[in-house]
Enzyme design. Structure first.
Site, PDB file in Angstrom:
ATOM      1  N   LYS A 180     -13.365  -3.403   2.562  1.00 55.34           N
ATOM      2  CA  LYS A 180     -11.948  -3.911   2.115  1.00 55.34           C
ATOM      3  C   LYS A 180     -11.400  -2.497   1.628  1.00 55.34           C
ATOM      4  CE  LYS A 180      -8.352  -6.048   0.975  1.00 55.34           C
ATOM      5  NZ  LYS A 180      -7.651  -5.498  -0.101  1.00 55.34           N
ATOM      6  N   GLU A 238      -4.755   1.634   5.067  1.00 52.29           N
ATOM      7  CA  GLU A 238      -3.260   1.066   4.676  1.00 52.29           C
ATOM      8  C   GLU A 238      -2.338   2.254   3.972  1.00 52.29           C
ATOM      9  OE1 GLU A 238      -3.142  -2.757   2.441  1.00 52.29           O
ATOM     10  OE2 GLU A 238      -2.185  -1.602   0.843  1.00 52.29           O
ATOM     11  N   SER A 291      -7.450  -9.882   2.251  1.00 47.71           N
ATOM     12  CA  SER A 291      -6.356  -8.855   2.653  1.00 47.71           C
ATOM     13  C   SER A 291      -5.211 -10.034   3.166  1.00 47.71           C
ATOM     14  CB  SER A 291      -6.578  -7.833   3.474  1.00 47.71           C
ATOM     15  OG  SER A 291      -5.363  -7.128   3.754  1.00 47.71           O
ATOM     16  N   ASN A 350      -7.754  -0.472   2.630  1.00 48.00           N
ATOM     17  CA  ASN A 350      -6.935  -0.269   1.749  1.00 48.00           C
ATOM     18  C   ASN A 350      -6.597   1.250   1.912  1.00 48.00           C
ATOM     19  OD1 ASN A 350      -6.870  -2.838   0.775  1.00 48.00           O
ATOM     20  ND2 ASN A 350      -6.479  -2.231  -1.178  1.00 48.00           N
TER      21      ASN A 350
HETATM   22  C1  6PG Z   1      -4.213  -6.306   1.029  1.00 44.50           C
HETATM   23  C2  6PG Z   1      -3.756  -5.048  -0.173  1.00 44.50           C
HETATM   24  C3  6PG Z   1      -3.830  -5.406  -1.408  1.00 44.50           C
HETATM   25  C4  6PG Z   1      -3.336  -4.138  -2.385  1.00 44.50           C
HETATM   26  C5  6PG Z   1      -2.200  -3.812  -2.115  1.00 44.50           C
HETATM   27  C6  6PG Z   1      -1.546  -2.975  -3.230  1.00 44.50           C
HETATM   28  O1  6PG Z   1      -5.006  -5.844   1.674  1.00 44.50           O
HETATM   29  O2  6PG Z   1      -3.473  -7.460   0.648  1.00 44.50           O
HETATM   30  O3  6PG Z   1      -4.323  -4.003   0.373  1.00 44.50           O
HETATM   31  O4  6PG Z   1      -5.188  -5.740  -1.673  1.00 44.50           O
HETATM   32  O5  6PG Z   1      -3.820  -4.255  -3.463  1.00 44.50           O
HETATM   33  O6  6PG Z   1      -1.753  -3.281  -1.134  1.00 44.50           O
HETATM   34  O7  6PG Z   1      -2.278  -1.686  -3.326  1.00 44.50           O
HETATM   35  P1  6PG Z   1      -1.464  -0.325  -4.310  1.00 44.50           P
HETATM   36  O8  6PG Z   1      -1.039  -0.718  -5.366  1.00 44.50           O
HETATM   37  O9  6PG Z   1      -2.763   0.365  -4.312  1.00 44.50           O
HETATM   38  O10 6PG Z   1      -0.706   0.301  -3.219  1.00 44.50           O
END
Ligand code: 6PG
Length: 483
Positions: free
Chosen positions: A184, A191, A129, A188
């Site tokens: 992970k 996130e 990430s 997300n």
């Molecule tokens: C990271 C992010 C990454 C993820 C994007 C887009 O940890 O660097 O989580 O892995 O792919 O954030 O996610 P979405 O397109 O689902 O918003």
């Protein structure tokens, strides 16, 4: 030629940056890409002047690597990962390690670990990430898979990962088979939750308080110096202050429909499967779905009415309340995320180190924040901590924030501004802290119409009773089981 330490397949932006990072850290890396012209472009372009070795076939790649070979795939999640595993297998030898560094579904990683192990090789599915910049200068890395593989990749993974507090790497072994990708995925999901909470704070400031972009930019600047200090608050600050060549704010020109690649949805699905009330992340996923119904919303906005509320309170005090609502909701979101991981650990037999996970997320990744340091401290104090909300620090933080949080939800409801993440977090909090919920009535209803039986407050758990509610039903009960 001296053999290479590491092989990487997939030269999209993440792959290129990770390889350059490995090269900076003194590792000799060989690269391959399905469209081989990309290999030459990379070697003569971004990789010029480095030790990086370009290869043009899988066989050549495998041939230039030291044993045991360590080959990472950074390709699109799904079928391409299976395809590359099949392409690699004929050339690899016992003990070689295939590493999947993409956002793969943990169920696929569980399956692939056992498949690759059945061929005498080792497998790692790892979360990486931090986006482009993380890959280049230090991502958070969350590896799981075949435990024997860890000692062979530990040095390189920890060398290239982000570091916090006196050089502690944001990378450690997570657990067997799909554990790394599960953690992970949860990252997300969190996130998604953090982003939705920030969007709700923005909506409240903009549409209840009438704040402009500059004012919001200043507010986020302040927040980033306090308890909310985090990468996502920092980029929100910058986004709100960003003007194009015409001096216009770019944020106002961006269409309000959210995209997603699926990891948030997988987190919500897993929580439903585990029976964990992961309300905030799930609401964040659903909010993206609602945002995507743009055409429907445009039509509905012409016919459906809302509220005529206007704010006449103390603006600065309400900004502070929004801060507290965001902060308390964030504590709920992480609480729920940890509840989910705890439940998955029991289900899949993973020995997760919860403080270690907070440390891996402390730097490098998208949800990196000062807050994660506090979570780490909570688990350092009590490794068996059952629920973050019960930690003294978080308990008192929620206590302090809750009056502002409640005012925000009440005001948002009155004003007709949707705050699904903040309000569902409060509903969770108010449910979780209740000794008695109205589910007694629910059990009575189930028993009434379907003879599903219920347990009694005055009898030991595990004994089931049925009432013949209408006097006409029989004594036969339905079998008792929980989904
Ligand atoms: C990271 C992010 C990454 C993820 C994007 C887009 O940890 O660097 O989580 O892995 O792919 O954030 O996610 P979405 O397109 O689902 O918003």
């Amino acid at each position: 030629m001296e053999k290479c330490d590491f092989g990487l397949i997939g030269l999209a932006v993440m792959g290129q940056n990770l390889v350059l990072n490995m090269n900076d850290n003194g590792f000799k890396v060989a690269v391959y890409n399905r469209t081989v012209t990309k290999v030459d472009e990379f070697i003569t372009g971004n990789a010029k002047g480095t030790e990086i070795v370009g290869t043009h076939t899988i066989e050549e790649l495998v041939g230039v690597l030291k044993s045991p070979r360590r080959i990472m795939l950074l390709v699109k999640a799904g079928a391409p990962v299976d395809d590359f595993i099949e392409l690699l297998l004929p050339y690899l030898e016992e003990g070689d390690i295939i590493i999947d560094g993409g956002n793969s579904n943990y169920n696929d990683t569980i399956r692939r670990t056992s498949y690759v192990e059945s061929k005498g090789l080792l497998y790692i599915g790892t979360g990486v990430s931090g986006g482009e910049e993380g890959a280049r200068f230090g991502p958070s890395i969350m590896p799981g898979g075949s435990p024997e593989a860890w000692s062979h990749v530990k040095d390189i993974f920890q060398a290239v990962s982000a570091k916090v507090d006196d050089d502690v790497p944001c990378c450690d072994w997570v657990g067997k088979d799909g554990a790394g990708h599960y953690v992970k995925m949860t990252h997300n999901g969190i996130e998604y939750g953090d982003m939705q909470l920030i969007c709700e704070a923005y909506d409240l400031m903009k549409n209840i308080l009438g704040m402009n972009n500059q004012e919001m930019h200043e507010t986020f600047t302040e927040w980033n110096d306090g308890k909310l200090d985090s990468y996502l608050i920092e980029i929100t600050r910058d986004i709100l202050g960003y003007q194009d060549e015409d001096g216009e704010y770019v944020i106002d020109k961006i269409l309000d429909t959210a995209g997603q690649k699926g990891t948030g949805k997988w987190t919500a699905i897993s929580s439903l499967d585990m029976g964990i009330p992961l309300t905030l992340i799930t609401e964040a996923v659903l909010s993206r779905f609602l945002s995507a119904l743009k055409a429907d919303r445009v039509e509905a906005s012409k016919v459906l009415s809302g509220s005529a509320y206007t704010f006449d309170g103390d603006k600065m005090a309400f900004v502070k309340d929004i801060h507290d609502a965001l902060y308390a909701s964030k504590i709920i979101s992480y609480t729920q995320g940890y509840m989910l991981m705890r439940s998955a650990a029991a289900e899949y037999n993973w020995d997760l180190n919860y403080g270690g996970i907070a440390l891996m997320w402390r730097g490098g990744c998208i949800i990196r924040s000062a807050f994660l340091g506090k979570i780490k401290e909570a688990f350092d104090k009590d490794g068996e901590l059952n629920n973050l909300l019960l930690d003294d620090y978080f308990k008192s933080e929620v206590d302090t924030a809750q009056s502002g949080w409640r005012r925000v939800i009440a005001t948002a409801v009155e004003a007709g501004i949707p705050v699904p993440a903040m309000s569902s977090a409060l509903a969770f909090y108010d449910g979780y802290r209740r000794e008695r919920l109205p589910a007694n009535l629910l059990q009575a209803q189930r028993d009434y119409f379907g003879a599903h039986t219920y347990e009694r407050t005055d009898k030991p758990r595990g004994e089931f009773f049925h009432t013949n509610w209408t006097g006409t039903g029989g004594d036969v009960t339905s079998s008792t089981y929980n989904a």
